[in-house]
Design a protein around this motif. Sequence first.
Motif, PDB file in Angstrom:
ATOM      1  N   VAL A  37       5.341  -1.956  -6.848  1.00  0.00           N
ATOM      2  CA  VAL A  37       4.345  -2.932  -6.386  1.00  0.00           C
ATOM      3  C   VAL A  37       4.399  -4.192  -7.247  1.00  0.00           C
ATOM      4  CG1 VAL A  37       1.877  -3.357  -6.069  1.00  0.00           C
ATOM      5  CG2 VAL A  37       2.855  -1.112  -5.472  1.00  0.00           C
ATOM      6  N   ASP A  92      14.147   8.223   0.346  1.00  0.00           N
ATOM      7  CA  ASP A  92      13.276   7.273  -0.344  1.00  0.00           C
ATOM      8  C   ASP A  92      14.013   5.957  -0.628  1.00  0.00           C
ATOM      9  OD1 ASP A  92      11.047   8.945  -0.388  1.00  0.00           O
ATOM     10  OD2 ASP A  92      11.740   9.944  -2.217  1.00  0.00           O
ATOM     11  N   THR A  94       0.830  -1.209   0.000  1.00  0.00           N
ATOM     12  CA  THR A  94       0.000   0.000   0.000  1.00  0.00           C
ATOM     13  C   THR A  94       0.868   1.264   0.000  1.00  0.00           C
ATOM     14  OG1 THR A  94      -1.725  -1.185   1.212  1.00  0.00           O
ATOM     15  CG2 THR A  94      -1.841   1.228   1.223  1.00  0.00           C
ATOM     16  N   LEU A  95       1.908   1.258   0.843  1.00  0.00           N
ATOM     17  CA  LEU A  95       2.799   2.426   0.899  1.00  0.00           C
ATOM     18  C   LEU A  95       3.581   2.617  -0.394  1.00  0.00           C
ATOM     19  CD1 LEU A  95       4.191   2.231   4.550  1.00  0.00           C
ATOM     20  CD2 LEU A  95       2.921   4.123   3.531  1.00  0.00           C
ATOM     21  N   GLY A 140       2.678   1.693  -3.365  1.00  0.00           N
ATOM     22  CA  GLY A 140       1.769   2.133  -4.427  1.00  0.00           C
ATOM     23  C   GLY A 140       1.343   3.579  -4.285  1.00  0.00           C
ATOM     24  N   THR A 141       1.233   4.059  -3.039  1.00  0.00           N
ATOM     25  CA  THR A 141       0.770   5.436  -2.827  1.00  0.00           C
ATOM     26  C   THR A 141       1.911   6.452  -2.830  1.00  0.00           C
ATOM     27  OG1 THR A 141       0.835   5.043  -0.436  1.00  0.00           O
ATOM     28  CG2 THR A 141      -1.294   4.739  -1.539  1.00  0.00           C
ATOM     29  N   GLN A 142       3.066   6.071  -2.295  1.00  0.00           N
ATOM     30  CA  GLN A 142       4.203   6.986  -2.205  1.00  0.00           C
ATOM     31  C   GLN A 142       5.010   7.055  -3.509  1.00  0.00           C
ATOM     32  OE1 GLN A 142       5.111   8.947   0.544  1.00  0.00           O
ATOM     33  NE2 GLN A 142       3.100   8.327   1.347  1.00  0.00           N
ATOM     34  N   ASP A 148       5.537   4.802  -7.637  1.00  0.00           N
ATOM     35  CA  ASP A 148       4.691   4.329  -8.745  1.00  0.00           C
ATOM     36  C   ASP A 148       4.428   2.835  -8.591  1.00  0.00           C
ATOM     37  OD1 ASP A 148       6.735   2.721 -10.347  1.00  0.00           O
ATOM     38  OD2 ASP A 148       7.746   4.674 -10.171  1.00  0.00           O
ATOM     39  N   MET A 149       3.510   2.328  -9.433  1.00  0.00           N
ATOM     40  CA  MET A 149       3.079   0.932  -9.310  1.00  0.00           C
ATOM     41  C   MET A 149       4.161  -0.058  -9.746  1.00  0.00           C
ATOM     42  SD  MET A 149       0.163   0.802  -7.918  1.00  0.00           S
ATOM     43  CE  MET A 149      -0.331  -0.880  -8.311  1.00  0.00           C
TER      44      MET A 149
END
Length: 616
Positions: free
Chosen positions: A194, A309, A183-184, A186-188, A190-191
Amino acid sequence: MRPDTPTRGRVALPSAPGESATAPARRSDWATLRRLLPYLWQYKWRVIAALAFMVAAKLANVGVPVLLKQLVDAMNIPPGSAQALLVVPLGLLLAYGGLRLCTSLFTELRELVFAKATEGATRHIALQVFGHLHSLSLRFHLERQTGGMTRDIERGTRGVQSLISYSLYSIVPTLIEVTLVLTLLGTQFDMGYVWITLAALVLYVGFTVVVTEWRTQFRRRMNELESAGQTRAIDSLLNYETVKYFNNEHYEATRYDEALQKLRRARLVSQRTLSLLNAGQQLVIAVALVFMLWRATNGVVAGKLTLGDLVMINAFMIQLYIPLGFLGVLYREIKQSLTDLEKMFSLLEKEREVADAPGAKPLVLDGPPTVRFENVHFSYEPAREILHGLSFDIPAGKTVAVVGPSGSGKSTLARLLYRFYDTSNRANGEGRITINGQDIAEVTQSSVREAIGIVPQDTVLFNDTIEYNILYGRPEAGHEAAVAAAEAAHIRGFIERLPQGWRTMVGERGLKLSGGEKQRVAIARTLLKNPPIMIFDEATSALDSANERAIQAELRQAARHKTALVIAHRLSTVVDAHEILVLENGRIVERGRHADLVARGGAYARMWALQQAGND
């Protein structure tokens, strides 16, 4: 990753130790889990609290890399700046340490809260298995293999703890953490991150499951051989004297070594396949980490990501892949724990050959009862009938003796009266045994056995003190009652001459005592119980003549005003019986008092003449 643990694994009974040699159909893992859940659900509030602490621990654990990123980015200041100490956010440092502490704290709270549920479920299951084994028929216990069965029970009870530990403490937390990390990511970001993580997870889990399922056959074989070796070792040690009598120590060691050699080869195969599994898992993890860090490094170079990051992504991957590195072990151990539980639950599901009738009530006695055998047929095996329609009475307060050659079915009468077995023709509405007119199949077994005391032909004692074994007849009776019973059994003097007296240990099955001493302990134990029905199965066969005469007098005194069944080879011990039954091939061929049977000149008279000639 640690190697296979030999004490865990599939529980195997090397030829079924039960009523049938056919292995039961294996239940599914989900069916085994459903069977376990009621034991845990007794502690449902502890389960819910443990799950809450587990989620809190994982939230704190996932928050650590996020705070680490903030710290790294906040430290991006010019070297030597006088403002450095002010720029470094003290709150982040404190929060970072707090999250680290919370992760450990919530984990320990989870284990503390759930420990009672785990131990309670284990105790409940173990106690239920123990009680059920005692409730199974004598046939089951004559056919069982003690070493293998005890190992199975040990593995099964350990399997409860392992299953809970690995699933609740490892698998479920890892799934929660994977969900939070994805979840992090994908939200922070790009996919792409993920998809790389998901692809690695799917490949890793798929590879682990396929290889572990393939390895199961080798693990199963290894555990079957381990149980077989354990059974062989225990059986040899239980028969220590027989091994010594025939000088077969080398033969037993050779047989045990054969079992160990087979087990060694099976373990080597299992270890090789484990190494293959480990290498494949690490390859998947290494490739996934390279792709993730390559993508993150490019992001930093392009200015899309900060150095923080990169640190956060690396920390996430390490946190994910460390527990995943043990997935093969966890999956295998969960599978093995389920198999262990399934085997132990199969013991619980073995039907009782002899069970109380629905609504059975206790046996009601108001004094010495009349015992009656009515047209009793019985066979241990369908092809060989032992008793052929026996009918006789033991009047209240009287003594009836049963004599005859070995194998005629005398001791079987005692086993049927104790209801270790039901009569073979009971299904046809025949073959009843009654006490005071009450069919023993219609009353509770416990009340029947409470009313009977026995001095068995083969006396087996507990590996405890002499006093413990005498008091086993009535544990609450106390020391003075044990002394009185020992006096009546003519063993008090022997006990008090021993260096440790009443605290003397008798050894495995009482082997530290002679046959006569064991028999006198058994007599004292039964005299202490003082039941209304007495069974003497060759009660003085191991005694010398002087002690036999003295104890026979005590037994006659103990049997006064009681209903007594005497089983004997030596006819001199039954001459005072109110009635003597002569049993041959499971049939009563003569009955009467001693003098009448001798005068009749039949089978009893011939046995009497032979024994008198032998005495002369």
